[in-house]
Enzyme design. Structure first.
Site, PDB file in Angstrom:
ATOM      1  N   GLU A   1      -2.907  28.868  24.748  1.00 39.81           N
ATOM      2  CA  GLU A   1      -3.898  29.367  25.695  1.00 39.81           C
ATOM      3  C   GLU A   1      -4.843  30.370  25.049  1.00 39.81           C
ATOM      4  O   GLU A   1      -6.046  30.385  25.340  1.00 39.81           O
ATOM      5  CB  GLU A   1      -3.247  29.923  26.957  1.00 39.81           C
ATOM      6  CG  GLU A   1      -2.125  30.895  26.734  1.00 39.81           C
ATOM      7  CD  GLU A   1      -0.749  30.269  26.607  1.00 39.81           C
ATOM      8  OE1 GLU A   1      -0.563  29.291  25.843  1.00 39.81           O
ATOM      9  OE2 GLU A   1       0.179  30.777  27.269  1.00 39.81           O
TER      10      GLU A   1
ATOM     11  N   ILE B   1      -0.283  27.626  17.173  1.00 39.47           N
ATOM     12  CA  ILE B   1      -0.302  27.649  15.715  1.00 39.47           C
ATOM     13  C   ILE B   1       0.721  28.697  15.299  1.00 39.47           C
ATOM     14  O   ILE B   1       0.448  29.899  15.336  1.00 39.47           O
ATOM     15  CB  ILE B   1      -1.705  28.006  15.169  1.00 39.47           C
ATOM     16  CG1 ILE B   1      -2.748  27.044  15.730  1.00 39.47           C
ATOM     17  CG2 ILE B   1      -1.696  27.984  13.632  1.00 39.47           C
ATOM     18  CD1 ILE B   1      -4.184  27.494  15.513  1.00 39.47           C
TER      19      ILE B   1
ATOM     20  N   CYS C   1      -0.972  31.577  20.383  1.00 39.90           N
ATOM     21  CA  CYS C   1      -0.569  30.762  21.528  1.00 39.90           C
ATOM     22  C   CYS C   1      -1.658  29.739  21.846  1.00 39.90           C
ATOM     23  O   CYS C   1      -2.849  29.971  21.597  1.00 39.90           O
ATOM     24  CB  CYS C   1      -0.340  31.636  22.755  1.00 39.90           C
ATOM     25  SG  CYS C   1       1.020  32.815  22.577  1.00 39.90           S
TER      26      CYS C   1
END
Length: 130
Positions: free
Chosen positions: A55, A43, A53
């Protein structure tokens, strides 16, 4: 869960990526010790430091649901390079599961590589005990 299925989960999440600045969609899927999978996508934000991120989004979803022990994480990117976790995400992963397996894929051809987090991030920050 197979590597392929975990990577497919990351690829599904990648489709929700908000990446108007890099134009490089990314997705992640984290597999918890009990087999539960949580996904996240990048995003982006014009204030780059506020970008989330993929992850980190997946880990945040897992932790928000009460999971803190992770077995593997898969990441995929639309680009031609393998999607590797940034330094901040390497530290985040080491906070919860320093022995996690990291699958890094590229959507262009579906190929992926596998690393241990300790090989990517051999000296994470740690708290001082006692």
């Amino acid at each position: 869960m197979t590597d392929k299925r975990l990577l497919e989960s990351a690829a599904d999440a990648m489709e929700n990526s908000y990446s108007p600045y890099s134009r490089d969609k990314k997705g992640a899927a984290v597999e918890c010790a009990d087999g539960t999978v949580f996904t996240g996508c990048v995003i982006e934000n014009i204030a780059l430091g506020s970008t989330i991120c993929a992850e980190a989004a997946a880990v945040a979803a897992a932790v928000s649901a009460g999971h803190r022990n992770f077995k593997r994480i898969a990441m995929i990117s639309e680009g031609n390079s393998y999607s590797l976790p940034c330094g901040n995400c390497r530290q985040l992963l080491s906070e919860f599961s320093p022995q996690i397996e990291v699958l890094c894929a590229r959507a262009s051809d579906g190929r992926y590589v596998s690393y241990s987090l300790t090989s990517l991030f051999p000296m994470p920050l740690s708290s001082i005990e006692g």
